[in-house]
Scaffold this motif. Sequence first.
Motif, short mmCIF file in Angstrom:
data_model
loop_
_atom_site.label_atom_id
_atom_site.label_comp_id
_atom_site.label_asym_id
_atom_site.label_seq_id
_atom_site.Cartn_x
_atom_site.Cartn_y
_atom_site.Cartn_z
N SER A 284 7.46 6.95 -6.85
CA SER A 284 6.76 8.08 -6.24
C SER A 284 6.05 7.65 -4.96
O SER A 284 5.21 6.75 -4.97
N GLU A 285 6.41 8.32 -3.89
CA GLU A 285 5.78 8.03 -2.60
C GLU A 285 4.28 8.28 -2.65
O GLU A 285 3.50 7.53 -2.06
N SER A 286 3.86 9.31 -3.36
CA SER A 286 2.42 9.63 -3.42
C SER A 286 1.64 8.53 -4.14
O SER A 286 0.47 8.30 -3.83
N ASP A 287 2.27 7.82 -5.09
CA ASP A 287 1.59 6.72 -5.77
C ASP A 287 1.34 5.54 -4.83
O ASP A 287 0.46 4.72 -5.08
N ARG A 288 2.10 5.45 -3.74
CA ARG A 288 1.94 4.37 -2.77
C ARG A 288 0.84 4.61 -1.75
O ARG A 288 0.50 3.71 -1.01
N GLU A 289 0.31 5.82 -1.70
CA GLU A 289 -0.70 6.15 -0.70
C GLU A 289 -1.99 5.38 -0.94
O GLU A 289 -2.50 5.33 -2.06
N ARG B 3 -4.91 7.29 -2.57
CA ARG B 3 -4.72 7.50 -4.02
C ARG B 3 -5.04 6.23 -4.78
O ARG B 3 -5.72 6.25 -5.81
#
Length: 155
Positions: free
Chosen positions: A96-101, A104
């Motif tokens: 998940s790209e959002s988990d890499r932010e 976050r």
Amino acid sequence: MHYHGYLWTGAKQRFDDEALRRPPHPDPPSADGKPELVQRYKEVKTEFPVVDLPPLETAYWLIKPRKLVRGTWRRPKEAAEWFGERLTEHAPRFVSESDREGARMAMLVNSASDRIGWGGDVSHGFYLERPAFLSLALVCCSSNRAMPGLECPLR
């Protein structure tokens, strides 16, 4: 109170073997029951305490072998820093790209510090490429709020 860190990575299919991630039922099946149920109960009773798979209930990490403890800290901030370092280390493999932010991940680290600061446990899982899975946990010890009867694995 102190805190233990746990990390597991492995095949998602192995992670999905929930029978080995939960303790055996306190009442064994009757001896004259289905042989496959009796055999499975014996397997789970033997394997659950020693298998490296993350338990479904975070506090049960404390009954696992001491070699699975990846770190121990006296302060929540130090434990949360370890947690953040592991997130950063594995982030390039997160599906998940959002988990890499970064924002976050910072929120997860701050939340972890707050939660263990008041005696709660922290457990997060992330899908990795291949399909693999990462499980990270911080567990309060001496005593654990969710399961106060569990002893420290380092004793």
